[in-house]
Design a protein around this motif. Structure first.
Motif, PDB file in Angstrom:
ATOM      1  N   ARG A   9      28.877  -4.488  10.729  1.00  0.00           N
ATOM      2  CA  ARG A   9      28.093  -5.731  10.703  1.00  0.00           C
ATOM      3  C   ARG A   9      27.001  -5.601  11.759  1.00  0.00           C
ATOM      4  O   ARG A   9      27.277  -5.504  12.955  1.00  0.00           O
ATOM      5  CB  ARG A   9      28.982  -6.937  11.003  1.00  0.00           C
ATOM      6  CG  ARG A   9      28.237  -8.264  10.946  1.00  0.00           C
ATOM      7  CD  ARG A   9      29.176  -9.450  11.144  1.00  0.00           C
ATOM      8  NE  ARG A   9      30.051  -9.323  12.291  1.00  0.00           N
ATOM      9  CZ  ARG A   9      29.747  -9.708  13.531  1.00  0.00           C
ATOM     10  NH1 ARG A   9      28.573 -10.230  13.796  1.00  0.00           N
ATOM     11  NH2 ARG A   9      30.623  -9.589  14.504  1.00  0.00           N
ATOM     12  N   ILE A  10      25.753  -5.576  11.308  1.00  0.00           N
ATOM     13  CA  ILE A  10      24.605  -5.468  12.214  1.00  0.00           C
ATOM     14  C   ILE A  10      24.482  -6.773  13.010  1.00  0.00           C
ATOM     15  O   ILE A  10      24.614  -7.855  12.456  1.00  0.00           O
ATOM     16  CB  ILE A  10      23.300  -5.213  11.425  1.00  0.00           C
ATOM     17  CG1 ILE A  10      23.417  -3.954  10.560  1.00  0.00           C
ATOM     18  CG2 ILE A  10      22.094  -5.148  12.357  1.00  0.00           C
ATOM     19  CD1 ILE A  10      23.518  -2.657  11.318  1.00  0.00           C
ATOM     20  N   GLN A  12      22.044  -9.200  15.095  1.00  0.00           N
ATOM     21  CA  GLN A  12      20.613  -9.505  15.169  1.00  0.00           C
ATOM     22  C   GLN A  12      20.287 -10.280  16.442  1.00  0.00           C
ATOM     23  O   GLN A  12      19.904 -11.436  16.379  1.00  0.00           O
ATOM     24  CB  GLN A  12      20.193 -10.329  13.939  1.00  0.00           C
ATOM     25  CG  GLN A  12      20.452  -9.673  12.618  1.00  0.00           C
ATOM     26  CD  GLN A  12      19.511  -8.513  12.349  1.00  0.00           C
ATOM     27  OE1 GLN A  12      18.436  -8.412  12.938  1.00  0.00           O
ATOM     28  NE2 GLN A  12      19.920  -7.625  11.475  1.00  0.00           N
ATOM     29  N   LYS A  19      24.253  -3.426  19.054  1.00  0.00           N
ATOM     30  CA  LYS A  19      23.516  -3.335  17.786  1.00  0.00           C
ATOM     31  C   LYS A  19      24.369  -3.675  16.575  1.00  0.00           C
ATOM     32  O   LYS A  19      23.842  -4.100  15.552  1.00  0.00           O
ATOM     33  CB  LYS A  19      22.920  -1.937  17.616  1.00  0.00           C
ATOM     34  CG  LYS A  19      21.940  -1.576  18.721  1.00  0.00           C
ATOM     35  CD  LYS A  19      20.801  -2.583  18.783  1.00  0.00           C
ATOM     36  CE  LYS A  19      19.859  -2.321  19.929  1.00  0.00           C
ATOM     37  NZ  LYS A  19      18.875  -3.352  20.102  1.00  0.00           N
ATOM     38  N   ALA A  20      25.694  -3.459  16.663  1.00  0.00           N
ATOM     39  CA  ALA A  20      26.564  -3.741  15.521  1.00  0.00           C
ATOM     40  C   ALA A  20      28.009  -3.771  15.984  1.00  0.00           C
ATOM     41  O   ALA A  20      28.337  -3.328  17.093  1.00  0.00           O
ATOM     42  CB  ALA A  20      26.382  -2.679  14.444  1.00  0.00           C
ATOM     43  N   THR A  83      23.779   4.196   7.795  1.00  0.00           N
ATOM     44  CA  THR A  83      23.643   3.788   6.400  1.00  0.00           C
ATOM     45  C   THR A  83      23.260   2.319   6.294  1.00  0.00           C
ATOM     46  O   THR A  83      22.378   1.947   5.507  1.00  0.00           O
ATOM     47  CB  THR A  83      24.963   4.055   5.638  1.00  0.00           C
ATOM     48  OG1 THR A  83      25.248   5.462   5.687  1.00  0.00           O
ATOM     49  CG2 THR A  83      24.864   3.610   4.185  1.00  0.00           C
ATOM     50  N   GLU A  84      23.910   1.470   7.097  1.00  0.00           N
ATOM     51  CA  GLU A  84      23.584   0.029   7.085  1.00  0.00           C
ATOM     52  C   GLU A  84      22.162  -0.216   7.584  1.00  0.00           C
ATOM     53  O   GLU A  84      21.460  -1.079   7.067  1.00  0.00           O
ATOM     54  CB  GLU A  84      24.581  -0.751   7.932  1.00  0.00           C
ATOM     55  CG  GLU A  84      25.923  -0.938   7.281  1.00  0.00           C
ATOM     56  CD  GLU A  84      25.847  -1.694   5.971  1.00  0.00           C
ATOM     57  OE1 GLU A  84      25.175  -2.754   5.900  1.00  0.00           O
ATOM     58  OE2 GLU A  84      26.438  -1.221   4.992  1.00  0.00           O
ATOM     59  N   LEU A  85      21.734   0.520   8.604  1.00  0.00           N
ATOM     60  CA  LEU A  85      20.364   0.374   9.102  1.00  0.00           C
ATOM     61  C   LEU A  85      19.344   0.741   8.028  1.00  0.00           C
ATOM     62  O   LEU A  85      18.317   0.091   7.889  1.00  0.00           O
ATOM     63  CB  LEU A  85      20.131   1.257  10.324  1.00  0.00           C
ATOM     64  CG  LEU A  85      20.655   0.784  11.663  1.00  0.00           C
ATOM     65  CD1 LEU A  85      20.320   1.788  12.753  1.00  0.00           C
ATOM     66  CD2 LEU A  85      20.088  -0.587  12.027  1.00  0.00           C
ATOM     67  N   LYS A  87      19.676   0.384   4.876  1.00  0.00           N
ATOM     68  CA  LYS A  87      19.650  -0.671   3.859  1.00  0.00           C
ATOM     69  C   LYS A  87      18.817  -1.869   4.305  1.00  0.00           C
ATOM     70  O   LYS A  87      18.255  -2.575   3.486  1.00  0.00           O
ATOM     71  CB  LYS A  87      21.068  -1.165   3.564  1.00  0.00           C
ATOM     72  CG  LYS A  87      21.921  -0.199   2.834  1.00  0.00           C
ATOM     73  CD  LYS A  87      23.300  -0.820   2.641  1.00  0.00           C
ATOM     74  CE  LYS A  87      24.283   0.140   2.022  1.00  0.00           C
ATOM     75  NZ  LYS A  87      25.625  -0.461   1.881  1.00  0.00           N
ATOM     76  N   ALA A  88      18.774  -2.093   5.610  1.00  0.00           N
ATOM     77  CA  ALA A  88      18.108  -3.300   6.147  1.00  0.00           C
ATOM     78  C   ALA A  88      16.603  -3.201   6.093  1.00  0.00           C
ATOM     79  O   ALA A  88      15.968  -2.242   5.986  1.00  0.00           O
ATOM     80  CB  ALA A  88      18.539  -3.534   7.581  1.00  0.00           C
TER      81      ALA A  88
END
Length: 88
Positions: A9-10, A12, A19-20, A83-85, A87-88
């Motif tokens: 979970r990033i 914000q 960062k996550a 990978t999540e970064l 996608k964002a």
């Protein structure tokens, strides 16, 4: 040991080194939550879940016993984070 799932979970928050937050599932039967992904001076690193002790120091609640296991966890968590970064 096999890491069967990683969830990231990033976070914000402006001006935060955090960062996550990640959770990993080991061998489809054991979960570790609240692994922090932090941006340091030399790149990203992870911090295992911890609790503040009565002496003011933070102590890990769960952590790998050996270097090989630690490296497997670090690689799995940071790869999922990247990978999540993307996608964002």
């Amino acid at each position: 040991m096999k890491i069967s799932d990683v969830k990231v979970r990033i976070v914000q928050k402006e001006d935060s080194k955090l960062k996550a937050v990640a959770s990993i599932t080991i061998d489809d039967c054991f979960v570790i939550h609240d692994i922090k992904i932090i941006e340091g001076n030399e790149g990203y690193f992870i911090a295992m879940p911890s609790r503040k002790a009565s002496d003011g120091e933070y102590r890990d609640i769960a952590h790998p016993i050996n270097t090989e296991t630690r490296q497997v966890i670090i690689e799995a968590v940071l790869n999922a984070f990247k990978t999540e970064l993307a996608k964002a």
